[in-house]
Design an enzyme around this catalytic site. Structure first.
Site, PDB file in Angstrom:
ATOM      1  N   ASP A  99       0.798  -1.230   0.000  1.00  0.00           N
ATOM      2  CA  ASP A  99       0.000   0.000   0.000  1.00  0.00           C
ATOM      3  C   ASP A  99       0.825   1.271   0.000  1.00  0.00           C
ATOM      4  O   ASP A  99       0.368   2.322   0.459  1.00  0.00           O
ATOM      5  CB  ASP A  99      -0.913  -0.013   1.242  1.00  0.00           C
ATOM      6  N   GLU A 121      -0.466  -9.066  -1.319  1.00  0.00           N
ATOM      7  CA  GLU A 121      -0.984  -8.568  -0.028  1.00  0.00           C
ATOM      8  C   GLU A 121      -2.208  -7.681  -0.261  1.00  0.00           C
ATOM      9  O   GLU A 121      -2.273  -6.519   0.156  1.00  0.00           O
ATOM     10  CB  GLU A 121       0.083  -7.800   0.767  1.00  0.00           C
ATOM     11  N   GLU A 135      -2.002   4.971   3.381  1.00  0.00           N
ATOM     12  CA  GLU A 135      -1.975   3.576   2.907  1.00  0.00           C
ATOM     13  C   GLU A 135      -3.352   2.970   2.687  1.00  0.00           C
ATOM     14  O   GLU A 135      -3.546   2.163   1.771  1.00  0.00           O
ATOM     15  CB  GLU A 135      -1.160   2.701   3.864  1.00  0.00           C
ATOM     16  N   HIS A 209       6.847   4.768  12.926  1.00  0.00           N
ATOM     17  CA  HIS A 209       7.167   5.641  11.787  1.00  0.00           C
ATOM     18  C   HIS A 209       5.942   6.114  11.016  1.00  0.00           C
ATOM     19  O   HIS A 209       6.065   6.851  10.056  1.00  0.00           O
ATOM     20  CB  HIS A 209       8.088   4.908  10.817  1.00  0.00           C
ATOM     21  N   ARG A 211       2.786   7.926   9.360  1.00  0.00           N
ATOM     22  CA  ARG A 211       2.477   9.346   9.182  1.00  0.00           C
ATOM     23  C   ARG A 211       1.415   9.843  10.157  1.00  0.00           C
ATOM     24  O   ARG A 211       1.496  10.966  10.652  1.00  0.00           O
ATOM     25  CB  ARG A 211       1.983   9.606   7.761  1.00  0.00           C
ATOM     26  N   HIS A 242      13.522   5.132  12.079  1.00  0.00           N
ATOM     27  CA  HIS A 242      13.291   5.331  10.646  1.00  0.00           C
ATOM     28  C   HIS A 242      14.004   6.599  10.173  1.00  0.00           C
ATOM     29  O   HIS A 242      14.110   7.569  10.919  1.00  0.00           O
ATOM     30  CB  HIS A 242      11.777   5.452  10.442  1.00  0.00           C
TER      31      HIS A 242
END
Ligand code: UD1
Length: 374
Positions: A99, A121, A135, A209, A211, A242
């Protein structure tokens, strides 16, 4: 018989990990497939780590990453250069994974070139368009664009069917992350950290990590970590940070120099699996780690409000705890003090796959590629 030209496109670290077994499986059938590996370079250093670990040499590298890139500029650039790359390669099939922006842009570019797309996936959903952001929408768009949908679990397959994806195009394969884990487990590659964990310490592995966790959720997570190590002297934290500046900035500011908190660069994948094996408990907002930790029998506290991976929760090995400092401290405390509760959550289960997903994907393509694409 002419070979089928398959173009496998990915760009970030998690896609590379989950696509590595797929690349190997298609390359293993060289009599049937001409496999072209194309990386967008949405991630640079983190992608290259995985490519070298799995010995994958991309045929095309679009080197897209910019420092602190924005979603719109990354998406625009990716659609443009991927469309050009697809026009040049002229594949009969494109494969994308998961995604990310690369996956969504590649599926759209494939559609523009009228090339069928297979989605590895497929079918993960929270049904909340902002969680995870972007995502959830990326993967829903890919489901609309794709022809073949490789669902990792029954729940994912059912979500696709509910969205009117034709049953004949949904293939239950398991998640290729488990294939990747097995591939790495066989390697016995050396780990190399610049810190030592005490033999009697309880290791808390932390990653964050997402958003939607930038800003106050992330500072809430960091405050929780500080309180946990202050309160529990036998706990050591390892946090591979990250490279996104929105993550690195606040995390290093709040947690540098705190005793028993080890901040590191993103570790290599075999080092991450080593840490997972050593961990007492995992605190994460990552998707992949929610799938990997149960394979090692490690309880996972998911620092998000919603998850598209309910299987771990149903199996009793994962819990959604959000990002509130008090809640995280409380939930970690329960697992540190209550051994019965800890043991209940420490079952080794694999609700996400059995290590044969990539083979099933190849088989599905062999058996279905002759059909006219939908
Ligand atoms: C991306 C994916 C996310 C996935 C995550 C895994 C999207 C929208 N998000 O998020 O789904 O879970 O990757 O890591 O596609 N950076 C580097 N070097 C690297 C990688 C990143 O410096 O090797 C820095 C760059 O400044 C870059 C920033 O991180 O601009 C953000 O990278 P980006 O790919 O935009 O988003 P991620 O947060 O990594």
């Amino acid at each position: 018989m002419a070979k089928t030209k398959v173009m496998i496109i990915f760009g970030t670290r998690p896609e590379a990990i989950k696509m590595a077994p797929v690349v190997k499986a298609f390359k293993g059938r060289a009599g049937l497939f001409d496999t072209v590996v194309c990386v967008s370079g949405q991630h640079r250093q983190m992608l290259d780590q995985v490519l070298s670990l799995f010995n994958i040499n991309p045929d095309i590298d679009l080197d897209l990453m910019q420092e602190n890139q924005s979603l719109d500029s990354l998406t625009a650039a990716a659609v443009k250069v991927l469309t050009q790359a697809i026009a040049k390669v002229k594949p009969q099939l494109i494969l994308v994974q998961g995604d990310t922006t690369t996956a969504m842009a590649a599926a759209l570019a494939g559609f523009y070139q009228k090339v069928p797309v297979g989605h590895v996936e497929a079918g993960l959903r929270t049904d909340d368009k902002y969680q995870p952001f972007p995502e959830e929408i990326n993967r829903r768009m890919i489901s609309v664009l794709a022809t073949y949908h490789f669902a990792p679990t029954r729940i994912a397959a059912a979500s696709l069917a509910k969205e009117r994806v034709g049953k004949e195009n949904i293939f239950l394969t398991g998640n290729t992350v488990i294939d990747a884990l097995y591939m790495i487990a066989k390697r016995h590659k050396k780990v190399n950290f610049n810190f030592k964990i005490g033999v009697r310490s309880k290791l808390l592995l932390v990653t964050a990590h997402r958003r939607e966790n930038f800003g106050s959720p992330l500072t809430g997570i960091c405050s929780a970590i500080r309180r946990i190590v202050e309160r529990y002297k036998d706990v050591e934290v390892v946090y591979p940070v990250h490279l996104n500046p929105n993550v690195r900035g606040p995390v290093y500011k709040m947690l540098s120099g705190i005793p028993r908190v080890h901040l590191t660069h993103p570790v290599e994948y075999h080092e991450l699996t080593f840490l997972l094996k050593k961990a007492y408990l995992v605190l994460t907002d990552s998707g992949g780690i929610q799938e990997e930790a149960p394979a090692f029998g490690k309880p996972v506290l998911v620092m998000r409000e919603k998850t598209e991976r309910p299987e771990g929760i149903t199996a009793g090995v994962a819990r959604l705890v959000g990002t509130d400092t008090e809640r995280i401290v409380r939930e970690v405390g329960l697992l540190l003090r209550d051994s019965v509760r800890y043991r209940r959550m420490s079952k080794a289960v694999n609700p996400y796959g059995d290590g044969r997903a990539a083979r099933r994907i190849v088989k599905a393509i062999i058996e279905n590629a002759h059909r006219s694409p939908g």
